[in-house]
Scaffold this motif. Structure first.
Motif, PDB file in Angstrom:
ATOM      1  N   ASP A  43       0.809  -1.215   0.000  1.00  0.00           N
ATOM      2  CA  ASP A  43       0.000   0.000   0.000  1.00  0.00           C
ATOM      3  C   ASP A  43       0.843   1.267   0.000  1.00  0.00           C
ATOM      4  O   ASP A  43       0.526   2.234  -0.690  1.00  0.00           O
ATOM      5  CB  ASP A  43      -0.950   0.014   1.200  1.00  0.00           C
ATOM      6  N   GLU A  44       1.908   1.289   0.776  1.00  0.00           N
ATOM      7  CA  GLU A  44       2.741   2.486   0.833  1.00  0.00           C
ATOM      8  C   GLU A  44       3.436   2.731  -0.510  1.00  0.00           C
ATOM      9  O   GLU A  44       3.475   3.864  -1.004  1.00  0.00           O
ATOM     10  CB  GLU A  44       3.787   2.365   1.944  1.00  0.00           C
ATOM     11  N   GLY A  45       3.958   1.683  -1.108  1.00  0.00           N
ATOM     12  CA  GLY A  45       4.588   1.814  -2.423  1.00  0.00           C
ATOM     13  C   GLY A  45       3.591   2.263  -3.479  1.00  0.00           C
ATOM     14  O   GLY A  45       3.909   3.068  -4.348  1.00  0.00           O
ATOM     15  N   HIS A  46       2.367   1.764  -3.370  1.00  0.00           N
ATOM     16  CA  HIS A  46       1.320   2.148  -4.307  1.00  0.00           C
ATOM     17  C   HIS A  46       0.977   3.633  -4.172  1.00  0.00           C
ATOM     18  O   HIS A  46       0.739   4.324  -5.170  1.00  0.00           O
ATOM     19  CB  HIS A  46       0.080   1.283  -4.083  1.00  0.00           C
ATOM     20  N   TYR A  47       0.961   4.124  -2.963  1.00  0.00           N
ATOM     21  CA  TYR A  47       0.689   5.536  -2.711  1.00  0.00           C
ATOM     22  C   TYR A  47       1.746   6.412  -3.375  1.00  0.00           C
ATOM     23  O   TYR A  47       1.417   7.365  -4.084  1.00  0.00           O
ATOM     24  CB  TYR A  47       0.643   5.793  -1.205  1.00  0.00           C
ATOM     25  N   TYR A  48       3.013   6.092  -3.169  1.00  0.00           N
ATOM     26  CA  TYR A  48       4.092   6.872  -3.774  1.00  0.00           C
ATOM     27  C   TYR A  48       4.107   6.734  -5.293  1.00  0.00           C
ATOM     28  O   TYR A  48       4.415   7.672  -6.014  1.00  0.00           O
ATOM     29  CB  TYR A  48       5.452   6.484  -3.183  1.00  0.00           C
ATOM     30  N   TYR A  49       3.755   5.569  -5.759  1.00  0.00           N
ATOM     31  CA  TYR A  49       3.673   5.355  -7.195  1.00  0.00           C
ATOM     32  C   TYR A  49       2.590   6.250  -7.816  1.00  0.00           C
ATOM     33  O   TYR A  49       2.799   6.860  -8.866  1.00  0.00           O
ATOM     34  CB  TYR A  49       3.389   3.882  -7.502  1.00  0.00           C
ATOM     35  N   GLN A  50       1.437   6.349  -7.174  1.00  0.00           N
ATOM     36  CA  GLN A  50       0.359   7.193  -7.688  1.00  0.00           C
ATOM     37  C   GLN A  50       0.779   8.658  -7.732  1.00  0.00           C
ATOM     38  O   GLN A  50       0.443   9.375  -8.675  1.00  0.00           O
ATOM     39  CB  GLN A  50      -0.903   7.033  -6.849  1.00  0.00           C
ATOM     40  N   ILE A  51       1.500   9.108  -6.732  1.00  0.00           N
ATOM     41  CA  ILE A  51       2.002  10.485  -6.748  1.00  0.00           C
ATOM     42  C   ILE A  51       2.959  10.677  -7.925  1.00  0.00           C
ATOM     43  O   ILE A  51       2.900  11.689  -8.633  1.00  0.00           O
ATOM     44  CB  ILE A  51       2.680  10.833  -5.407  1.00  0.00           C
ATOM     45  N   ALA A  52       3.823   9.703  -8.160  1.00  0.00           N
ATOM     46  CA  ALA A  52       4.762   9.792  -9.282  1.00  0.00           C
ATOM     47  C   ALA A  52       4.023   9.843 -10.620  1.00  0.00           C
ATOM     48  O   ALA A  52       4.409  10.601 -11.517  1.00  0.00           O
ATOM     49  CB  ALA A  52       5.734   8.614  -9.250  1.00  0.00           C
ATOM     50  N   VAL A  53       2.965   9.072 -10.751  1.00  0.00           N
ATOM     51  CA  VAL A  53       2.195   9.069 -11.996  1.00  0.00           C
ATOM     52  C   VAL A  53       1.504  10.410 -12.203  1.00  0.00           C
ATOM     53  O   VAL A  53       1.505  10.971 -13.307  1.00  0.00           O
ATOM     54  CB  VAL A  53       1.174   7.914 -12.018  1.00  0.00           C
ATOM     55  N   ILE A  54       0.923  10.962 -11.151  1.00  0.00           N
ATOM     56  CA  ILE A  54       0.248  12.259 -11.271  1.00  0.00           C
ATOM     57  C   ILE A  54       1.237  13.335 -11.696  1.00  0.00           C
ATOM     58  O   ILE A  54       0.957  14.143 -12.584  1.00  0.00           O
ATOM     59  CB  ILE A  54      -0.458  12.621  -9.950  1.00  0.00           C
TER      60      ILE A  54
END
Length: 140
Positions: free
Chosen positions: A39-50
């Motif tokens: 979940d934490e990696g997914h959160y940071y990944y979503q920020i990177a995509v945005i």
């Protein structure tokens, strides 16, 4: 080799990397969803995509920015450099989208991938585009 052909082959190479990733996953060579529980990696990944999605409008407008436009009009080398930068911006979005779908099995990343492909159509290197962006289209 002709500059226009070289840029076209480079653009094709930029497209093949994320498409090959998606194809390997579709054919079972790569196992999808390896980071679904992170979940934490997914959160940071979503920020990177945005943040990376902000590269698309910048890439589409790069060659008409005044500073870039004057440099590109004067030098073929500058045109090559800015073309690579512009394609790399779109490649970042394509690659992050493909990786997000692969790692997290998030179908919204396929939409991001589609947006990146559409943006790539608008910056695809052709002779006519180069002549226009360098201000040489009215001379021929």
């Amino acid at each position: 080799m002709n500059i226009d052909k070289f840029l076209t082959y480079t653009a094709l190479g930029y497209l093949l990397i994320p498409i090959a990733t998606l194809a390997m996953m579709a054919f079972g060579i790569l196992e999808p969803g390896v980071l679904v529980g992170d979940d934490e990696g997914h959160y940071y990944y979503q920020i990177a995509v945005i943040v990376s999605l902000l590269l698309i409008p910048f890439a589409l407008r790069l060659m008409v920015m005044e500073r870039v436009k004057t440099r590109v009009a004067k030098s073929m080398r500058a045109y090559m450099q800015y073309s690579f930068v512009r394609m790399a911006m779109i490649e970042t979005v394509l690659l992050l989208s493909a990786m997000g779908y692969y790692f997290y099995m998030e179908s919204s990343m396929l939409w991001c991938f589609g947006v990146g492909l559409i943006a790539m159509m608008y910056i695809w290197p052709t002779r006519q585009r180069r002549l226009h962006e360098q201000g040489l289209d009215h001379e021929e």
